[in-house]
Design a protein around this motif. Sequence first.
Motif, PDB file in Angstrom:
ATOM      1  N   THR A 127      -4.261  -1.561  -4.264  1.00 35.58           N
ATOM      2  CA  THR A 127      -4.941  -1.514  -6.255  1.00 35.58           C
ATOM      3  C   THR A 127      -4.120  -1.471  -7.394  1.00 35.58           C
ATOM      4  O   THR A 127      -3.601  -2.467  -7.274  1.00 35.58           O
ATOM      5  CB  THR A 127      -5.177   0.078  -5.939  1.00 35.58           C
ATOM      6  OG1 THR A 127      -6.217   0.544  -7.489  1.00 35.58           O
ATOM      7  CG2 THR A 127      -4.120   1.042  -6.782  1.00 35.58           C
TER       8      THR A 127
ATOM      9  N   LEU B 255      -2.088   5.854  -1.658  1.00 37.72           N
ATOM     10  CA  LEU B 255      -3.338   4.831  -0.335  1.00 37.72           C
ATOM     11  C   LEU B 255      -3.526   5.129   0.247  1.00 37.72           C
ATOM     12  O   LEU B 255      -5.004   5.536   0.868  1.00 37.72           O
ATOM     13  CB  LEU B 255      -3.603   3.547  -1.352  1.00 37.72           C
ATOM     14  CG  LEU B 255      -3.605   3.208  -2.423  1.00 37.72           C
ATOM     15  CD1 LEU B 255      -3.093   1.825  -3.097  1.00 37.72           C
ATOM     16  CD2 LEU B 255      -4.206   4.009  -3.407  1.00 37.72           C
ATOM     17  N   SER B 256      -2.914   5.000   1.286  1.00 40.92           N
ATOM     18  CA  SER B 256      -2.541   4.871   2.671  1.00 40.92           C
ATOM     19  C   SER B 256      -2.895   6.501   3.245  1.00 40.92           C
ATOM     20  O   SER B 256      -3.913   6.084   4.323  1.00 40.92           O
ATOM     21  CB  SER B 256      -1.498   4.717   3.336  1.00 40.92           C
ATOM     22  OG  SER B 256      -0.872   5.062   3.198  1.00 40.92           O
TER      23      SER B 256
ATOM     24  N   GLY C  69      -4.685   8.583   1.329  1.00 41.52           N
ATOM     25  CA  GLY C  69      -5.838   8.643   1.541  1.00 41.52           C
ATOM     26  C   GLY C  69      -6.823   8.545   1.618  1.00 41.52           C
ATOM     27  O   GLY C  69      -7.894   9.159   2.124  1.00 41.52           O
ATOM     28  N   ALA C  70      -6.656   7.375   2.338  1.00 41.26           N
ATOM     29  CA  ALA C  70      -8.086   6.650   3.384  1.00 41.26           C
ATOM     30  C   ALA C  70      -7.710   7.580   4.357  1.00 41.26           C
ATOM     31  O   ALA C  70      -9.056   7.114   4.946  1.00 41.26           O
ATOM     32  CB  ALA C  70      -7.099   5.352   3.624  1.00 41.26           C
TER      33      ALA C  70
ATOM     34  N   CYS D 184      -0.791  14.247  -6.805  1.00 38.33           N
ATOM     35  CA  CYS D 184      -1.007  13.519  -4.940  1.00 38.33           C
ATOM     36  C   CYS D 184       0.907  13.546  -5.391  1.00 38.33           C
ATOM     37  O   CYS D 184       1.005  13.160  -6.304  1.00 38.33           O
ATOM     38  CB  CYS D 184      -1.296  11.734  -4.661  1.00 38.33           C
ATOM     39  SG  CYS D 184      -0.763  11.034  -2.885  1.00 38.33           S
TER      40      CYS D 184
ATOM     41  N   PRO E 286      -7.273   1.272   3.412  1.00 41.22           N
ATOM     42  CA  PRO E 286      -7.111   1.103   1.956  1.00 41.22           C
ATOM     43  C   PRO E 286      -6.410  -0.287   1.558  1.00 41.22           C
ATOM     44  O   PRO E 286      -6.252  -1.349   2.116  1.00 41.22           O
ATOM     45  CB  PRO E 286      -6.010   2.064   1.594  1.00 41.22           C
ATOM     46  CG  PRO E 286      -4.770   2.096   3.210  1.00 41.22           C
ATOM     47  CD  PRO E 286      -6.025   1.456   4.082  1.00 41.22           C
TER      48      PRO E 286
ATOM     49  N   ASP F   3      -8.451  -0.978  -4.053  1.00 42.77           N
ATOM     50  CA  ASP F   3      -8.133  -0.053  -3.110  1.00 42.77           C
ATOM     51  C   ASP F   3      -9.765   0.397  -2.749  1.00 42.77           C
ATOM     52  O   ASP F   3     -10.663   0.522  -3.823  1.00 42.77           O
ATOM     53  CB  ASP F   3      -6.826   1.273  -3.542  1.00 42.77           C
ATOM     54  CG  ASP F   3      -7.845   2.306  -2.768  1.00 42.77           C
ATOM     55  OD1 ASP F   3      -6.975   2.075  -1.175  1.00 42.77           O
ATOM     56  OD2 ASP F   3      -7.233   3.458  -2.678  1.00 42.77           O
TER      57      ASP F   3
ATOM     58  N   GLY G 205     -10.530  -1.953   1.355  1.00 37.69           N
ATOM     59  CA  GLY G 205     -10.038  -2.562   0.078  1.00 37.69           C
ATOM     60  C   GLY G 205      -9.640  -3.514   0.583  1.00 37.69           C
ATOM     61  O   GLY G 205      -8.670  -3.921   0.708  1.00 37.69           O
TER      62      GLY G 205
ATOM     63  N   VAL H  52      -9.681   4.224  -4.589  1.00 42.57           N
ATOM     64  CA  VAL H  52      -8.862   4.442  -6.255  1.00 42.57           C
ATOM     65  C   VAL H  52     -10.474   4.133  -7.108  1.00 42.57           C
ATOM     66  O   VAL H  52     -10.192   2.506  -6.887  1.00 42.57           O
ATOM     67  CB  VAL H  52      -8.120   3.940  -6.534  1.00 42.57           C
ATOM     68  CG1 VAL H  52      -7.361   3.673  -8.296  1.00 42.57           C
ATOM     69  CG2 VAL H  52      -6.753   4.876  -5.640  1.00 42.57           C
TER      70      VAL H  52
ATOM     71  N   VAL I  63       0.241  -1.101   0.384  1.00 43.86           N
ATOM     72  CA  VAL I  63       0.041   0.312   0.213  1.00 43.86           C
ATOM     73  C   VAL I  63       0.672   1.153   0.248  1.00 43.86           C
ATOM     74  O   VAL I  63       1.810   1.293   0.439  1.00 43.86           O
ATOM     75  CB  VAL I  63      -0.953  -0.347   1.163  1.00 43.86           C
ATOM     76  CG1 VAL I  63      -1.873   1.469   1.477  1.00 43.86           C
ATOM     77  CG2 VAL I  63      -2.002  -1.040   1.128  1.00 43.86           C
TER      78      VAL I  63
END
Lengths: 246, 246
Positions: B114, A117-118, A120-121, A161, B111, B85, B11, B88, A113
């Motif tokens: 993805t 992504l991390s 984003g969560a 990002c 997350p 994810d 995810g 995403v 991850v």
Amino acid sequence: MRTTGKLYVVGIGPGSYEDMTIRAVNALKDSEIIVGYTVYVDLLREHFPEKEMLTTPMRQEQERCQMAILKAQEGKRVAMVCSGDSGVYGMSGLILQLAKESPDLEIEVIPGVTAALSGGAVLGAPLGHDFAVISLSDLLTPMELIEDRLRNSASSDMVICLYNPSSKKRADYLKNACEIVLQHQKPETVCGIVRNIGRNGEEMEVLTLSRLKDTNVDMFTTVYIGNSMTREINGRMVTPRGYKNV
Amino acid sequence: MRTTGKLYVVGIGPGSYEDMTIRAVNALKDSEIIVGYTVYVDLLREHFPEKEMLTTPMRQEQERCQMAILKAQEGKRVAMVCSGDSGVYGMSGLILQLAKESPDLEIEVIPGVTAALSGGAVLGAPLGHDFAVISLSDLLTPMELIEDRLRNSASSDMVICLYNPSSKKRADYLKNACEIVLQHQKPETVCGIVRNIGRNGEEMEVLTLSRLKDTNVDMFTTVYIGNSMTREINGRMVTPRGYKNV
């Protein structure tokens, strides 16, 4: 008879054990030697105390990869660990380049991850639609190219990002990046920052692009610049995918 | 006393149990109800046979999210699962939008790996430098905007990862996307495709952009278009980060 070596390139996620995939944990269990940057190897030491650990300091990526390849060539089962994903600004590319002349060496890349992504969560859902991932580090990339990527991503209304948004030598890089995006996006564009993702001291903030421009961040921060659809909902950053009537 | 509900948006990665993070597994264990698209819920059923499973077919994302929110509001611990994810092109954004009027509902976004990352690991290291993630589905996005994003990403030499590259109604979309990129990148640009990532029948291929243009892919495929630095090394797709003398 000599055992055959194997080299895993493992993305371990943002840092905590819980954020690793089961596949990553299994690869580390299967390895005799864990190789990596000192900080990440230290995160793993308590969970894999029986493993041999080999580390090199920051910026010695080539030495680190060579060491991992050499041990695998000697017949060891080796895990080269990377924070986040093994591929996104990770070591899998360099490993494959350096092992080019050893096509028989078994190399298995295990994803993880990545911070986009991390983080984003933590923020909510900033990456719900098309996005660009851009590093502001110009150590290995010309600044003109980075700026061109920022400009083009913003002008086609992609969420951005940013990795490596700042360092001691690059204190004004985030401000510069925001100024480029501001040529295409409104000052009130919803942005977000996350610091120390998945570690002690994790912090997040949702703020406008104009405020982001004047915010100081450190190298442990991941930055998200929204697009024209991104909004703040109950303190979180959300980029809708575009479902009707929502 | 009524228990407090909680809604996880999880995810689960490309599909196999091993590709979930430990945090995702723990969230599913902690949930009474698992909600999701039929295909993904079926992947989980054997590992969590004691859980109540609620599913809706494809394209009924809003109904699915409403159902999950309602159950959590009733006091249940609910996991809304997404492939890859949670953010995403996932459901976390829609969940946060639909739960806007319930700011007290506890929502935790978890997350996952993805397809860009899991497919990237299968191919080697295509995302070793700045990249764009773009969906070719024009169900919720105007095609002109998608084309603009493709053009801008290619013209600033970013690697492009394409989600939803094709469907029955959109058989020529990948060809069209490749033609746009070909205005900026060479026909021999190194590309990759991965089908059924992490599932039975996983396949990968490294090929040139000109060959990709005339390749048929299905909706279970993730596509990678390299940049000027991307190369093929021992059958794998590698975008170097730019270390000197490698």
